[in-house]
Scaffold this active site. Sequence first.
Site, PDB file in Angstrom:
ATOM      1  N   TYR A 185       1.361 -14.889  -5.538  1.00 14.03           N
ATOM      2  CA  TYR A 185       0.485 -13.735  -6.410  1.00 14.03           C
ATOM      3  C   TYR A 185      -0.275 -14.322  -7.492  1.00 14.03           C
ATOM      4  CZ  TYR A 185       3.009  -9.774  -3.973  1.00 14.03           C
ATOM      5  OH  TYR A 185       3.505  -9.079  -3.055  1.00 14.03           O
ATOM      6  N   LYS A 235      12.964 -18.506   2.515  1.00  9.58           N
ATOM      7  CA  LYS A 235      12.480 -18.975   4.225  1.00  9.58           C
ATOM      8  C   LYS A 235      12.346 -20.587   4.383  1.00  9.58           C
ATOM      9  CE  LYS A 235      11.171 -17.651   8.432  1.00  9.58           C
ATOM     10  NZ  LYS A 235      12.007 -17.081   9.467  1.00  9.58           N
ATOM     11  N   ASP A 268      13.713 -12.656   6.815  1.00 11.06           N
ATOM     12  CA  ASP A 268      13.553 -11.721   7.803  1.00 11.06           C
ATOM     13  C   ASP A 268      14.879 -11.291   8.016  1.00 11.06           C
ATOM     14  OD1 ASP A 268      14.137 -14.380   8.535  1.00 11.06           O
ATOM     15  OD2 ASP A 268      13.014 -14.571  10.171  1.00 11.06           O
ATOM     16  N   ASP A 292       9.078  -8.289  -3.983  1.00  4.72           N
ATOM     17  CA  ASP A 292       8.276  -7.204  -3.720  1.00  4.72           C
ATOM     18  C   ASP A 292       8.487  -6.308  -2.661  1.00  4.72           C
ATOM     19  OD1 ASP A 292       6.185  -5.258  -4.174  1.00  4.72           O
ATOM     20  OD2 ASP A 292       4.656  -6.516  -3.861  1.00  4.72           O
ATOM     21  N   ASP A 296      11.706  -2.553  -2.479  1.00  2.77           N
ATOM     22  CA  ASP A 296      11.056  -1.176  -2.047  1.00  2.77           C
ATOM     23  C   ASP A 296      12.134  -0.842  -0.910  1.00  2.77           C
ATOM     24  OD1 ASP A 296       9.163  -0.972  -4.047  1.00  2.77           O
ATOM     25  OD2 ASP A 296       7.721  -1.198  -2.565  1.00  2.77           O
TER      26      ASP A 296
END
Length: 414
Positions: A185, A235, A268, A292, A296
Amino acid sequence: MKLSIALSFASIYGAAAFAPNTNTNRNKNIGIQRQSSLSAVSRKDSYEVTLLPGDGIGPEITEATKSVLQVLCKKAGFELNLKEALIGGCAIDEVNDPFPQESLDQCLSSDSVLLACIGGYKWDSNPRELRPESGLLKMRKEMGLFANLRPAKVLSQLIDASTLKREIVEGVDIMVVRELTGDVYFGTPKGIDVIDGQRVGYNNMIYSESEIERIARVAGDVASKRDGKLCSIDKANVLDVSQLWRDVVTDVITKDFSDVELSHMYVDNCAMQLIRWPKQFDTIVCGNIFGDILSDEASMLVGSLGMLPSASIGESGPGVFEPCHGSAPDIAGENKANPLAMILSAAMMLKYDLSRPDEAQLLEDAVEAVLDAGLRTADIKQDGDNCELIGCVEMGKAVAEQVEKLELKNAVAV
């Protein structure tokens, strides 16, 4: 809001949903020789608080929260000088800037900041620098808010509001610690260029060792005050930046948090495991983009984002407290929003930025009392639950009434 707040915020979601913290004293050393403890604003009779109503349902839940705080202040005999400022789409419409300098200056000079929500379809086609989300990113960067703590604890009153089976979510109690000011970001270079006759978009996923170290220390502190288990998300099998993340987190936790059990999981797999077996997690630490998404997902385990507060913290200065949910423009102005997450965010602000634990506990007790009374907004109402469906205004009034009715007790000092 200071770095040591992570300890207090984490412990509130340990043994009970809204229990007072008994593990730390914010004005003393935390007892762990890993990170110096910085005190919050000293208790006083009057505080300066910046309100950022934002967009969508933001103004509605802000008004409901203000009505509750007004009753609380009158009952407890102190003042909250609430001054609104612009952020998000409303700021773009008014001054063509998603987070104007005036708003930043006001936030930095406040004792604390209470944010509702930003964004909406109206601004989705704007240039990147004129989108509401750019204002949120600017606020985090300029205020040094590098750590976000998001709890996901299933409340007994709302267990059937989850879309997952009771046996999957019952007992879930997760804290997601998300890094806020690095990663893709904020990484540069970034942009959209024309290369070989076609448009090419690119962003840079980048972390420095020091950025990873400081969020790892927050996560280690949080985990040590909960069940002592920390899962770091990356990852590393394909991303070099994730390999650095894994190496640095491992070094920090192994060296300075020997009481914390550290594990690693690919992002994942974590996304799948949060649905398959969420009770395996206690504290999760992750970078900005992974956090992020996963925060959620974890939040929805409880049935609604409308119930969950969060805190964004830095090494010094005021913190920003906000509900986990978005601006829900589809129901804006229809009196359907759930204000409880913002009311609980205000409770967090009182407890950890303003040194008012008694008043914070009263707000939390009032929210529990309203749920016990069977009052529900649409997002947490279930068919056949024998609960009463009410709107945002009515929910705010109901909480305010409970604040007036309940006893202001002496909470344990934090």
